[in-house]
Design a protein around this motif. Structure first.
Motif, PDB file in Angstrom:
ATOM      1  N   PRO A  10       0.823  -1.211   0.000  1.00  0.00           N
ATOM      2  CA  PRO A  10       0.000   0.000   0.000  1.00  0.00           C
ATOM      3  C   PRO A  10       0.861   1.267   0.000  1.00  0.00           C
ATOM      4  CG  PRO A  10      -0.423  -1.356   1.965  1.00  0.00           C
ATOM      5  CD  PRO A  10       0.692  -1.979   1.216  1.00  0.00           C
ATOM      6  N   PHE A  11       0.358   2.298  -0.666  1.00  0.00           N
ATOM      7  CA  PHE A  11       1.034   3.591  -0.660  1.00  0.00           C
ATOM      8  C   PHE A  11       0.034   4.665  -1.042  1.00  0.00           C
ATOM      9  CE2 PHE A  11       1.499   1.944  -4.926  1.00  0.00           C
ATOM     10  CZ  PHE A  11       1.336   3.037  -5.751  1.00  0.00           C
ATOM     11  N   SER A  12       0.401   5.905  -0.832  1.00  0.00           N
ATOM     12  CA  SER A  12      -0.453   7.038  -1.196  1.00  0.00           C
ATOM     13  C   SER A  12       0.189   7.794  -2.347  1.00  0.00           C
ATOM     14  CB  SER A  12      -0.624   7.978  -0.002  1.00  0.00           C
ATOM     15  OG  SER A  12      -1.317   7.327   1.023  1.00  0.00           O
ATOM     16  N   HIS A  13      -0.653   8.268  -3.250  1.00  0.00           N
ATOM     17  CA  HIS A  13      -0.184   9.033  -4.407  1.00  0.00           C
ATOM     18  C   HIS A  13      -0.895  10.384  -4.422  1.00  0.00           C
ATOM     19  CE1 HIS A  13       1.011  10.186  -8.403  1.00  0.00           C
ATOM     20  NE2 HIS A  13      -0.252  10.334  -8.737  1.00  0.00           N
ATOM     21  N   TYR A  48       5.767  20.544 -16.348  1.00  0.00           N
ATOM     22  CA  TYR A  48       5.555  19.357 -15.504  1.00  0.00           C
ATOM     23  C   TYR A  48       5.936  18.059 -16.206  1.00  0.00           C
ATOM     24  CZ  TYR A  48       2.982  22.415 -12.356  1.00  0.00           C
ATOM     25  OH  TYR A  48       2.636  23.420 -11.499  1.00  0.00           O
ATOM     26  N   GLY A  49       5.730  17.984 -17.509  1.00  0.00           N
ATOM     27  CA  GLY A  49       6.083  16.781 -18.260  1.00  0.00           C
ATOM     28  C   GLY A  49       4.868  15.973 -18.679  1.00  0.00           C
ATOM     29  N   TRP A  50       5.119  14.688 -18.996  1.00  0.00           N
ATOM     30  CA  TRP A  50       4.084  13.796 -19.500  1.00  0.00           C
ATOM     31  C   TRP A  50       3.266  13.192 -18.372  1.00  0.00           C
ATOM     32  CZ3 TRP A  50       2.405  13.633 -24.262  1.00  0.00           C
ATOM     33  CH2 TRP A  50       3.245  14.035 -25.287  1.00  0.00           C
ATOM     34  N   GLU A  67       7.174  10.187 -14.433  1.00  0.00           N
ATOM     35  CA  GLU A  67       8.204  10.089 -13.386  1.00  0.00           C
ATOM     36  C   GLU A  67       7.692   9.328 -12.167  1.00  0.00           C
ATOM     37  OE1 GLU A  67       9.252  14.104 -12.507  1.00  0.00           O
ATOM     38  OE2 GLU A  67      10.571  14.294 -14.244  1.00  0.00           O
ATOM     39  N   ASP A  68       6.428   9.553 -11.791  1.00  0.00           N
ATOM     40  CA  ASP A  68       5.853   8.855 -10.636  1.00  0.00           C
ATOM     41  C   ASP A  68       5.739   7.357 -10.904  1.00  0.00           C
ATOM     42  OD1 ASP A  68       5.677  11.211  -9.202  1.00  0.00           O
ATOM     43  OD2 ASP A  68       3.565  11.545  -9.689  1.00  0.00           O
TER      44      ASP A  68
END
Length: 136
Positions: A10-13, A48-50, A67-68
């Motif tokens: 689990p993680f938060s984005h 910011y990018g793609w 990137e994320d």
């Protein structure tokens, strides 16, 4: 690029908002075994990018920075099917080593991990099969 990832832990984005004042920014919680489908739909945001459109468990849509995606994959938080296959090979090797060394503790540890990764693989395979049926 339609790629399917599965969350290993689990993680938060932090979902980005590019409106003035960033009023739509929110935190998305990804749980273990969530399927993240990254589609071909993408946007380029100057400065910011793609960003690629992603869908979590065929329910929640959002845009995620390339990137994320690379970061979560490099940290092992999300895996592709190829990553899971490599992990299974590694765990089978570790189990074989533990058997050769008569190391019961490591045998149990790696066997449990192997079962968990196998469960993730089965869930991802079912998702991929469902996609194949849908797009025929």
């Amino acid at each position: 690029m339609n790629r399917d990832f599965i969350a290993v832990q689990p993680f938060s984005h932090q979902i980005e908002c590019f409106c003035p004042g960033s009023i739509h920014t929110e935190l998305l919680r990804i749980e273990q075994a969530d399927i993240i489908k990254v589609t071909n739909e993408r946007k380029y945001i100057v400065g910011y990018g793609w960003y690629f459109k992603a869908v979590v468990d065929d329910y929640y849509c959002f845009y995620i920075a390339l990137e994320d995606l690379e970061y979560y994959n490099a940290k092992g938080q999300i895996l592709l099917m190829e990553d899971i296959e490599l992990s299974l090979n590694y765990l089978n090797f570790q189990i074989d080593q533990a058997l050769d060394n008569k190391d019961e503790a490591n045998f149990r540890l790696f066997s449990e991990q192997l079962m968990e990764v196998n469960q993730l693989k089965v869930k991802l395979e079912k998702s991929l099969e469902a996609d194949d049926l849908f797009y025929i």
